[in-house]
Motif scaffolding. Structure first.
Motif, short mmCIF file in Angstrom:
data_model
loop_
_atom_site.label_atom_id
_atom_site.label_comp_id
_atom_site.label_asym_id
_atom_site.label_seq_id
_atom_site.Cartn_x
_atom_site.Cartn_y
_atom_site.Cartn_z
N PRO A 232 0.80 -1.23 0.00
CA PRO A 232 0.00 0.00 0.00
C PRO A 232 0.83 1.28 0.00
N ALA A 233 2.01 1.26 0.60
CA ALA A 233 2.82 2.48 0.65
C ALA A 233 3.22 2.92 -0.76
N VAL A 234 3.58 1.97 -1.61
CA VAL A 234 3.96 2.31 -2.98
C VAL A 234 2.75 2.80 -3.76
N ALA A 235 1.62 2.10 -3.62
CA ALA A 235 0.41 2.53 -4.32
C ALA A 235 -0.02 3.92 -3.88
N ASN A 236 0.06 4.19 -2.59
CA ASN A 236 -0.32 5.51 -2.07
C ASN A 236 0.61 6.59 -2.59
N ALA A 237 1.89 6.29 -2.69
CA ALA A 237 2.85 7.28 -3.18
C ALA A 237 2.58 7.61 -4.65
N ILE A 238 2.30 6.59 -5.46
CA ILE A 238 1.97 6.84 -6.87
C ILE A 238 0.68 7.64 -6.99
N ALA A 239 -0.30 7.29 -6.17
CA ALA A 239 -1.57 8.02 -6.20
C ALA A 239 -1.37 9.49 -5.84
N ARG A 240 -0.53 9.77 -4.84
CA ARG A 240 -0.26 11.16 -4.48
C ARG A 240 0.39 11.91 -5.64
N ARG A 241 1.32 11.26 -6.32
CA ARG A 241 1.95 11.91 -7.47
C ARG A 241 0.93 12.21 -8.57
N MET A 242 -0.04 11.31 -8.73
CA MET A 242 -1.06 11.49 -9.76
C MET A 242 -2.20 12.39 -9.30
N VAL A 243 -2.19 12.75 -8.01
CA VAL A 243 -3.25 13.56 -7.40
C VAL A 243 -4.61 12.88 -7.58
N VAL A 244 -4.65 11.59 -7.23
CA VAL A 244 -5.89 10.82 -7.26
C VAL A 244 -5.99 10.05 -5.95
N PRO A 245 -7.19 9.65 -5.55
CA PRO A 245 -7.30 8.82 -4.33
C PRO A 245 -6.71 7.44 -4.58
N PRO A 246 -6.01 6.87 -3.60
CA PRO A 246 -5.45 5.53 -3.77
C PRO A 246 -6.52 4.46 -3.85
N HIS A 247 -7.70 4.77 -3.33
CA HIS A 247 -8.80 3.83 -3.42
C HIS A 247 -10.11 4.62 -3.41
N ARG A 248 -11.01 4.30 -4.33
CA ARG A 248 -12.31 4.96 -4.37
C ARG A 248 -13.39 4.03 -3.84
#
Length: 324
Positions: free
Chosen positions: A178-194
């Motif tokens: 989850p840490a990697v997914a969350n970091a990519i989501a922050r870079r993309m400015v999207v929620p890591p999970h909807r």
């Protein structure tokens, strides 16, 4: 393991869906301590491909590049619902699954997986506009039209456009945590999970059914959604016995009075959440649910998301009122 990723392109590919794959898997973020994928764009139909936006894409990679991929992702494209696909493409996808690779479709890319037989006996999804046709064309597939994505073993399918981001982040979360997914989501400015599914995005205008005997009653029901109704009351409104009314209603609307009424109330709640600043209790009263808790319960059951989350999605954070 998720190290080698290939995006499989056919003519008239949709650039946005391809861009999602490039953004999640194709960027080097090693300076942030994030894993790097060996990413390639693969052409299934020659070195130069047309996009549906009018420009072309060229790539040096052909189908042989798929043989080493851990994940093969198929973005959406125009006319995927009607067209036929090269046999060598379908064979390559089947071989990939047989050797343990995973395959991912974004939106109408599901039709390519279906043509390869990879949806047979599996749950899957696509954009809600194409879900019925996907089920018709591939009757062995178990199509779930209301979800954002489906992970069914080696086959992952996602709904329209942004749901591809959800599916990609899901795969990253599985492979790298989850840490990697969350970091990519922050870079993309999207929620890591909807939360929720695509049911909340389906436009369902209040229907105007052609009914010979219950049409006037339907109009009355629609005008009095805030009131309690029983079959006995509605039957009297239609000058029928309750049993006859229930049978005629089913014949002319294809559903029961309760289900029809519930759907209209949810539709009205959606409209009020999108267009008004009324509180949840007020909306619950206007739609016949009585209170915010009952509204929330039925809203989640119907759309897979809460009224407040729906309002945030379609009106923005400034429109938030009291919690549902």
């Amino acid at each position: 393991m998720l190290k080698n990723v290939a995006a499989l392109l056919l003519d008239e590919v949709h650039p946005f869906e391809l861009g999602v794959l490039c953004e999640v898997f194709g960027l080097d973020r090693s300076d942030e301590g994030l894993p790097v994928h060996d990413f390639a764009v693969v052409s299934a139909e020659g070195p130069v491909l047309r996009t549906h936006a009018g420009f072309t894409i060229s790539t040096p990679y052909g189908l042989d590049r798929l043989e080493e991929a851990d994940l093969i992702a198929v973005p959406a494209g125009s006319h995927f619902m009607e067209r036929e696909y090269p046999q060598e493409v379908l064979d390559a996808l089947r071989r990939a699954v047989e050797r343990g690779a995973r395959v991912l479709s974004v939106c109408s890319g599901a039709y390519v997986l279906g043509a390869a037989g990879l949806l047979d006996g599996r749950r899957c999804t696509t954009h809600w506009r194409h879900a019925a046709e996907l089920a018709r064309r591939f009757p062995k597939a178990i199509v779930e039209p209301d979800v954002l994505y489906v992970d069914e073993g080696p086959v992952i399918s996602s709904a329209g456009t942004a749901a591809g981001i959800d599916a990609c982040l899901h795969l990253v979360r599985q492979a790298h945590g989850p840490a990697v997914a969350n970091a990519i989501a922050r870079r993309m400015v999207v929620p890591p999970h909807r939360d929720g599914g695509q049911a909340q995005y389906i436009q369902r205008p209040l229907p105007r059914t052609r009914c010979d005997t219950v049409g006037d009653t339907l109009a009355w029901m629609e005008a009095h959604l805030d009131q309690e109704m029983t079959v006995e009351q509605l039957a009297a409104q239609s000058h029928m016995s309750p049993r006859t009314f229930a049978r005629r209603f089913q014949q002319e609307t294809g559903t029961t009075p309760y289900r029809w009424l519930l759907r209209q109330r949810v539709l009205l709640a959606q409209h009020l959440l999108e267009t008004s600043d009324e509180t949840m209790d007020t909306i619950a009263g206007r739609t016949g649910f009585g209170n915010a808790a009952a509204l929330r319960h039925q809203f989640v059951r119907s759309l897979g998301t809460t009224p407040n989350a729906y309002r945030r999605t379609f009106r923005g954070p400034a429109a938030m009122t009291d919690a549902a």
